[in-house]
Design an enzyme around this catalytic site. Structure first.
Site, PDB file in Angstrom:
ATOM      1  N   TYR A   1       0.849  -1.189   0.000  1.00  0.00           N
ATOM      2  CA  TYR A   1       0.000   0.000   0.000  1.00  0.00           C
ATOM      3  C   TYR A   1       0.880   1.233   0.000  1.00  0.00           C
ATOM      4  CZ  TYR A   1      -3.453   3.418   1.760  1.00  0.00           C
ATOM      5  OH  TYR A   1      -4.280   4.508   1.930  1.00  0.00           O
TER       6      TYR A   1
ATOM      7  N   ASP B   1       9.277   2.628  -0.018  1.00  0.00           N
ATOM      8  CA  ASP B   1       8.245   3.347   0.721  1.00  0.00           C
ATOM      9  C   ASP B   1       8.419   2.981   2.192  1.00  0.00           C
ATOM     10  OD1 ASP B   1       6.068   4.420   1.941  1.00  0.00           O
ATOM     11  OD2 ASP B   1       4.573   3.520   0.602  1.00  0.00           O
TER      12      ASP B   1
ATOM     13  N   LYS C   1       4.362   8.684   9.260  1.00  0.00           N
ATOM     14  CA  LYS C   1       4.127   8.056  10.575  1.00  0.00           C
ATOM     15  C   LYS C   1       5.122   8.538  11.622  1.00  0.00           C
ATOM     16  CE  LYS C   1       1.782   4.099   8.459  1.00  0.00           C
ATOM     17  NZ  LYS C   1       0.396   4.073   8.820  1.00  0.00           N
TER      18      LYS C   1
END
Ligand SMILES: Cc1ncc(COP(=O)(O)O)c(C=O)c1O
Length: 433
Positions: free
Chosen positions: A152, A245, A273
């Protein structure tokens, strides 16, 4: 304060959940947690927000291994982060002008992450991935991008190609509202399978290969070192960029991310994050030569009104400062290994097919024999059993991600006692699911 026993509101997308008010109950060997108040709040939420949430899965208080989906690596309401934020708040939250704190966080990221010589801050991981996508296309002059089933990269149109179904390989969008044209440049390969990447290179001019260097969005799936090294070699051979990523793995797998852990350096890295310390931050960075394509230094446009705002930078700086102290990653790794080994041992002793693993403070379990190397293999997991496991653990005060296809996160606020309580709860749950 036992920060892993948090006051968070838990809302499961399907099971009605939550409340933001504390349900102060301790994790014990028998069900102690009820959701009556949560159910009422969720019922109301559903009348004012789609599905009753702001993000499809959200959350409550418990021993929390979701950690706001990764950012809460210092625990919730960390005193040092909060104090820094309060000081910053007094001066203002956003000025739309560069601030010294951006330089501070940028230098911390550049010092820590091997591939990053320059960085651009955004407001989320999704935005970072959107910027990265435009950048790799601008830099290479090519359009195709290879991603992997089950990985994702945020909700930008071009990345919403469903993992794990036949349409994935055709590059069809998996969400209504995504125009077919938006995903035509997206090719999908199988994780941990170099041949599937080679086959795509044989047929296409590729701008970049983009991957989660440790998968967290199909459950916890580590890469083989050969896979990462093989992709590095294939991208170099074919004039494509390699993008890690690290929105989830950055500053979690190690201070320098997965790239430091595995010793494989990509050309471009996306982050989010942890670098926002619980506030909305994302970033993409890489070699200077590539990053200087980005406006206003170069022609590739990307901007954000609140990007690099002082509050977000402050939370990020303090969080990284805490993480850079000696012994922090050793603590995360030791607690996580104890948890995973304990849960696996109890599961197997009770006769369940179960596998799992961890790297540093990131972990996961699957209800199948395993090992699991890609998304297809993850789908062999018994998701009905997972649902019973999740619910029964929650009733015993342990908050795990409410999907088989999500990773778990340890924080510096967790204690040996939290882990022991979790293993004791798991033992009881394995006997009844
Ligand atoms: C690897 C990865 N990339 C990108 C994103 C998107 O980040 P955000 O939710 O901050 O937009 C996520 C979110 O979970 C992620 O795990």
């Amino acid at each position: 304060m036992a920060l892993s026993q948090i006051l968070v509101a838990l809302a499961l997308s399907s099971a009605a959940a939550l409340t933001r008010s504390p349900m102060r109950m301790s994790a014990t060997a028998t069900p102690t947690h009820v959701t009556t108040k949560s159910d009422a709040i969720m019922a109301e939420a559903k009348t004012v927000m789609p599905g009753g949430v702001s993000s499809p899965v959200r959350a409550f208080k418990y021993v929390d291994y979701v950690g706001t989906w990764g950012p809460a690596i210092c625990g919730h309401a960390n005193d040092e982060v909060n104090e820094a934020l309060v000081e910053c708040l007094k001066k203002g939250t956003s000025f739309g002008a560069p601030s010294a704190n951006e330089n501070v966080l940028a230098k911390m990221v550049i010092d820590a992450v091997p591939s990053v010589e320059m960085v651009r801050f955004t407001n989320s991981g999704t935005e970072a991935c959107m910027g990265m996508l435009r950048l790799v296309r601008a830099y290479t002059g090519r359009e195709k991008v290879i991603k992997f089933e089950g990985c994702y990269h945020g909700h930008a149109d071009g990345f919403l190609v469903q993992a794990g179904s036949g349409v994935a390989t055709l590059g069809l969008p998996d969400s209504p509202g995504v125009p077919a044209g938006a995903t035509q440049g997206t090719l999908v390969a199988e994780y941990n399978n170099l041949e599937s990447v080679e086959a795509l290179f044989a047929d296409h001019e590729v701008a970049a290969v983009v991957l989660e260097p440790v998968v967290g969005n199909s459950g916890f799936i580590p890469p083989s070192k050969e896979f990462l090294e093989g992709i590095r070699a294939l991208t170099e051979k074919n004039g494509a960029l390699l993008v890690f990523d690290e929105v989830m793995t950055g500053f979690r797998i190690s201070y320098g991310g997965a790239q430091q852990h595995f010793g494989v350096t990509p050309d471009v890295t996306t982050m989010g994050k942890v670098i926002g310390g619980g506030l909305p931050v994302g970033a993409y960075g890489g070699k200077k030569e590539i990053m200087e394509m980005v406006a206003p230094a170069g022609p590739m446009y990307q901007a954000g009104t609140l990007s690099g705002n002082p509050l977000a930078m402050t939370a990020g700086i303090k969080t990284l400062e805490i993480l850079s102290r000696p012994g922090q990653y050793e603590k995360l790794a030791a607690l996580t290994e104890k948890l995973v080994e304990g849960v696996l041992a109890e599961g197997k002793a009770a006769g369940h097919a179960i596998c799992g693993g961890s790297i540093s403070g990131m972990f996961g379990f699957f209800f199948c024999d395993g090992p699991v190397a890609n998304f297809q293999e993850a789908t062999a997991s018994d998701t009905d059993k997972f649902a019973r496991w999740h619910r029964a653990m929650l009733e015993r005060g342990v908050y795990l991600a409410p999907s088989q296809y999500e990773a778990g996160f340890m924080s510096l606020a967790h204690t040996e006692e939290d882990v022991e309580k979790t293993i004791a709860a798991a033992k009881e749950v394995f006997a009844i699911i």
